[in-house]
Motif scaffolding. Structure first.
Motif, PDB file in Angstrom:
ATOM      1  N   LYS A   1      86.359  48.340 -15.504  1.00  0.00           N
ATOM      2  CA  LYS A   1      87.440  47.941 -16.396  1.00  0.00           C
ATOM      3  C   LYS A   1      87.013  48.277 -17.820  1.00  0.00           C
ATOM      4  O   LYS A   1      86.038  47.723 -18.335  1.00  0.00           O
TER       5      LYS A   1
ATOM      6  N   LEU B   1      86.921  46.506 -11.225  1.00  0.00           N
ATOM      7  CA  LEU B   1      88.177  46.250 -10.519  1.00  0.00           C
ATOM      8  C   LEU B   1      88.149  46.971  -9.181  1.00  0.00           C
ATOM      9  O   LEU B   1      87.611  48.076  -9.081  1.00  0.00           O
TER      10      LEU B   1
ATOM     11  N   LEU C   1      88.672  41.316  -9.408  1.00  0.00           N
ATOM     12  CA  LEU C   1      87.921  41.561 -10.641  1.00  0.00           C
ATOM     13  C   LEU C   1      86.632  40.762 -10.581  1.00  0.00           C
ATOM     14  O   LEU C   1      86.638  39.581 -10.208  1.00  0.00           O
TER      15      LEU C   1
END
Length: 482
Positions: free
Chosen positions: A226, A233, A259
């Motif tokens: 990310k 992610l 996440l």
């Protein structure tokens, strides 16, 4: 421990009075330059200590040319990595420091024979990159898969391997991308046959050393960093019993977006779950009625088969594409809240009619794959499993405020062939498009008119997937997309 490749004396040189050559200074200080091959054998790390601070680099090349160099560094101790070395070729290199007064310190030339590519990785049939090609002078970062093994590779514009990492037999690379730090890459993996949950993502430096190893429970298809964070992610399988009609219950496999902090994948947060946060149950196509095996357990009905996840930090968004729903969905990047859907039964967009599709179709493509989205458009590989005409590359323009979209470019395989799995489309500089026909082991570059101006092919049985085009290996500079 890796044995140093060479310890070379460093000599100070200055121009002779008539500027016809160089003469070693009689009181030159002997220094050492140490060269060590990286774990990725196409790299070489060179270190030395100049007597005084200056501007330092390594010059290198084939056939004593010394026509390439590393970026300049300054400081009392220099360590730099030489990149882009072709497999199975002999290079010469030398360390250079230019002091503030112009004195050039130059080591004697060292030699490095780059090892051949990993066993089992064959050469690609790489077409000549001509002057009109957007790939001229650039590199391709791509994943290559065989029957039981896969590799993350970088090729130069002559089709030579200049970086390779292979994973063990039975492990499939499902995503390979550069990191925004410009010095490392990410390689995500899964069990090739999905009999075990082996989801992980590794971050490698360009020397081939593993910087981090993050376990990703139930990961499949895509795992990415990310941007601007220390997080990862990924798309994960989730299963549950689902009443599909009164009195009829299926074991359903769907997807969620997870996440977690790099290195701590077991402690994850769920951003979005299709069964909890998406639309009510419906049957998008006939594929859902069939059953398949997941992690050794038979009898599952796959509902979404999400195969695309794109991070768009400038828009504060994530994009996901559930393949069986023929849809592109935008999520809020922080909360996972869905913002809109383009395509599929629950589309929020009005889209100009495509004459190739049935008039009553809610699908704009049929079970495609997508890796590039921008604020007012996207490119997508349409596998086209439910309509006639063969697989094709598509580009859509979209207006997110007006909720309208239009097909603005397409290229269909002239023979009407169908790529059943994977596939990719990327924008290139000067308006060209790079299309990957994964299961055919083929990549084609197209100009805006669709004309094929370059082709690369893998031997029969090899797959090519998800390329990224780089302007430079130093800094992993991605090419502009136009």
């Amino acid at each position: 421990m890796t044995r140093p490749l060479a310890l070379l004396g460093l000599l100070a040189c200055q121009r002779d009075p008539d500027d016809t050559g160089t003469t070693p200074l009689p009181d030159a200080i002997a220094l050492t330059a140490t060269a060590i091959p990286g774990a990725a054998a196409n790299t070489l790390t060179v270190a030395w200590t100049p007597p005084d601070p200056g501007e330092s680099w390594v010059e290198y090349g084939l056939d004593d040319a010394f026509d390439r160099r590393t970026p300049s560094l300054t400081g009392p101790t220099v360590q730099t990595r030489v990149l882009g070395l072709k497999s199975n070729r002999a290079y010469q290199w030398r360390a250079v420091t230019v002091l503030a007064d112009g004195t050039r310190l130059e080591s004697p030339a060292g030699d490095y024979l780059v090892p051949p590519p990993p066993q089992g990785l064959p050469e690609l049939l790489y077409g000549e990159v001509g002057p009109t090609s957007a790939l001229a002078g650039r590199y391709l970062l791509v994943q290559v898969g065989g029957v039981d093994q896969s590799w993350a590779v970088i090729l130069d514009d002559e089709g030579d391997y200049v970086w390779t990492v292979g994973l063990p037999v039975g492990i499939q690379i499902n995503h390979f991308v550069p990191d925004e730090d410009g010095t490392s890459v990410w390689i995500a993996q899964m069990d090739r046959y999905q009999l075990q949950d082996l989801g992980r993502i590794y971050r490698y430096d360009l020397g081939g050393a593993v910087l981090s190893d993050t376990r990703l429970p139930n990961e499949h298809h895509v795992a990415i960093p990310k941007a601007g964070t220390d997080d990862v992610l990924w798309i994960a399988h989730v299963t549950r019993e689902q009443e599909v009609e009164p009195g009829v219950v299926w074991n359903v496999v769907s997807d969620e977006i997870r996440l977690a902090e790099e290195g701590s994948g077991e402690d994850y947060e769920v951003l979005y779950n299709f069964l909890d946060d998406g639309e009510d149950w419906f049957v998008p196509c006939s594929h859902v009625s069939a059953t398949e095996e997941l992690l050794g357990v038979p009898g599952y009905h796959e509902w979404t088969h999400t195969n695309s996840l794109v991070d768009a930090p400038d828009e504060g968004a994530l994009y996901i594409a559930p393949r069986l729903h023929d849809a592109l969905i935008q999520l809020d990047r922080e909360t996972g809240e869905p913002r809109w859907q383009l395509g599929g039964v629950h589309s929020d967009f009005t889209v100009a009619a495509d004459p190739r599709l049935p008039a009553d179709s809610t699908s704009l493509w049929s079970h495609g794959h997508l890796n590039e989205v921008w604020a007012d458009g996207f490119v997508l590989f349409d596998n086209n499993l439910h309509f006639a005409g063969g697989s094709r590359a598509l580009e859509f323009a979209m207006d997110q405020d007006a909720k309208t979209a239009e097909l603005v470019w397409s290229y269909t395989d002239p023979q009407g062939g169908v790529v059943p799995l994977l596939g990719d489309v990327r924008r290139l500089p000067n308006g060209h498009r790079l299309v990957t026909w994964t299961t055919w082991g083929r990549m084609t570059e197209h100009d805006p008119d669709g004309t094929v101006i370059w082709t690369a092919e893998a031997p029969v049985g090899l797959l090519i997937g998800r390329p990224t085009v780089l302007d430079d290996l130093y800094g992993l500079v991605e090419s502009p997309r136009e």
